[in-house]
Design an enzyme around this catalytic site. Structure first.
Site, short mmCIF file in Angstrom:
data_model
loop_
_atom_site.label_atom_id
_atom_site.label_comp_id
_atom_site.label_asym_id
_atom_site.label_seq_id
_atom_site.Cartn_x
_atom_site.Cartn_y
_atom_site.Cartn_z
N HIS A 181 0.84 -1.20 0.00
CA HIS A 181 0.00 0.00 0.00
C HIS A 181 0.87 1.25 0.00
O HIS A 181 0.66 2.18 -0.80
CB HIS A 181 -0.90 -0.03 1.24
CG HIS A 181 -1.80 1.15 1.38
ND1 HIS A 181 -3.16 1.09 1.17
CD2 HIS A 181 -1.56 2.45 1.74
CE1 HIS A 181 -3.71 2.26 1.40
NE2 HIS A 181 -2.75 3.11 1.74
N GLU A 182 1.87 1.30 0.89
CA GLU A 182 2.73 2.48 0.97
C GLU A 182 3.63 2.61 -0.26
O GLU A 182 3.90 3.71 -0.73
CB GLU A 182 3.56 2.44 2.25
CG GLU A 182 2.73 2.43 3.53
CD GLU A 182 1.72 3.57 3.65
OE1 GLU A 182 1.89 4.61 2.96
OE2 GLU A 182 0.75 3.43 4.42
N HIS A 185 1.64 4.29 -2.90
CA HIS A 185 1.64 5.75 -2.72
C HIS A 185 2.93 6.34 -3.28
O HIS A 185 2.91 7.35 -3.98
CB HIS A 185 1.53 6.10 -1.24
CG HIS A 185 0.16 6.04 -0.67
ND1 HIS A 185 -0.96 6.45 -1.36
CD2 HIS A 185 -0.29 5.63 0.55
CE1 HIS A 185 -2.03 6.30 -0.61
NE2 HIS A 185 -1.66 5.79 0.55
N HIS A 191 -5.72 6.92 -2.67
CA HIS A 191 -6.64 5.87 -2.26
C HIS A 191 -7.76 5.69 -3.28
O HIS A 191 -8.18 6.66 -3.92
CB HIS A 191 -7.22 6.20 -0.88
CG HIS A 191 -6.18 6.22 0.19
ND1 HIS A 191 -5.89 7.35 0.91
CD2 HIS A 191 -5.35 5.25 0.65
CE1 HIS A 191 -4.93 7.08 1.77
NE2 HIS A 191 -4.57 5.81 1.63
N TYR A 237 -10.05 2.32 1.35
CA TYR A 237 -10.41 2.42 2.77
C TYR A 237 -11.30 1.25 3.15
O TYR A 237 -12.01 0.68 2.33
CB TYR A 237 -11.22 3.70 3.02
CG TYR A 237 -10.43 4.95 3.32
CD1 TYR A 237 -9.06 5.05 3.10
CD2 TYR A 237 -11.08 6.08 3.82
CE1 TYR A 237 -8.38 6.22 3.36
CE2 TYR A 237 -10.40 7.26 4.09
CZ TYR A 237 -9.04 7.32 3.87
OH TYR A 237 -8.36 8.47 4.14
#
Length: 284
Positions: A181-182, A185, A191, A237
């Site tokens: 996930h990071e 980014h 997101h 999310y």
């Protein structure tokens, strides 16, 4: 009544209690076990339901962002939020080499133990195995990711230049899906529910959001790369993100029961979007 009959009655009663199924209410939330209080200040105790972003928010709420650092949407570091999908001239993408690969140099803090390094490298491998992104140990490169067990799980958005901190606190952030996930980014992705077209696919339940956290649900002016909305994105999310009183803050539509987000790593659509954004398969 014979003792055998009494015993059977007792067992029947216990079984009927043990196998009572939860019932969904009108909002699609299970009554009983699943409908836990999901206040931002509470622990999420049913870890089997947690996706990557749930874990990130649980870890990050325990830490105050380092001085001079702003975390937006829960884990995006910067004072100038941006998405590589919309940056002019792709200026904040990592550059593609002449061989068609995109090399992302990195260093890993010596504070991590062997298992932590395996988790982090698994997050990298889950991206690089199906894209042209290749994470490589830094040698002399000026621009690189500096992976550290700082306070919480967070990353800057896209390539920022120079030494670029990416925080994966140990043990809280030590899920390969959180690491992926990071890294996404850092590759320039926001997101999933921040997409410009998200209102066609999810309803944001504003009344259930902690008032001073509503800014985290702002839509971004994204180019969605002609890709379908991805409920299963590792960038999505969870259903109860920033919930004030335990109610859902995001409900999929038209089917409210669709699971959103997960913690296993990038979805097939996540990988597809990386390949489109970085024009994988084509050389410059």
């Amino acid at each position: 009544m014979h003792s055998t009959t009494i015993l059977l009655c007792i067992l029947s009663g216990l079984l009927s209690q043990a196998y009572t199924l939860p019932v969904k209410n009108s909002t699609g939330v299970h009554e009983g076990k699943v409908r836990l209080k999901r206040k931002y200040s509470d622990e999420i105790t049913d870890r089997e339901e947690m996706n990557a972003m749930d874990q990130i928010l649980e870890v990050n709420r325990k830490f105050r962002a380092p001085r001079g650092l702003t975390l937006r949407e829960g884990d995006i570091a910067s004072s100038h939020i941006r998405s590589a999908i919309t940056c002019p001239g792709n200026a904040c993408l990592w550059p593609k080499a002449i061989d068609g690969f995109v090399y992302v140099p990195y260093i890993v803090s010596p504070l991590y133990d062997d298992m932590d390094r395996i988790t982090i490298e698994t997050g990298m491998q889950d991206i690089s195995s199906s894209t042209c992104i290749k994470f490589i140990p830094r040698t002399h490169e000026a621009n690189f990711l500096d992976i550290q067990p700082r306070y919480g799980c967070w990353s800057f958005l896209g390539q920022t230049g120079g030494s670029q901190t990416l925080s994966l606190q140990s043990p809280g952030c030590m899920w390969s899906g959180v690491a992926a996930h990071e890294f996404m980014h850092a590759l320039g992705f926001v997101h999933e529910q921040s997409r410009s077209d998200r209102d066609r696919y999810v309803s944001i339940i504003w009344k259930n959001i902690i008032p001073d956290q509503m800014h985290n649900f702002k839509k971004q002016l994204t180019n969605n790369l002609n890709s379908p909305y991805d409920y299963s994105s590792v960038m999505h999310y969870g259903r109860y993100a920033f919930s004030e009183d335990g109610g859902p803050t995001i409900i999929p539509k038209p089917d409210p029961y669709i699971p959103i987000g997960q913690r296993d790593g990038p979805s097939m659509l996540d990988l597809h979007k990386i390949n489109i954004l970085y024009n994988c398969g084509a050389t410059d």
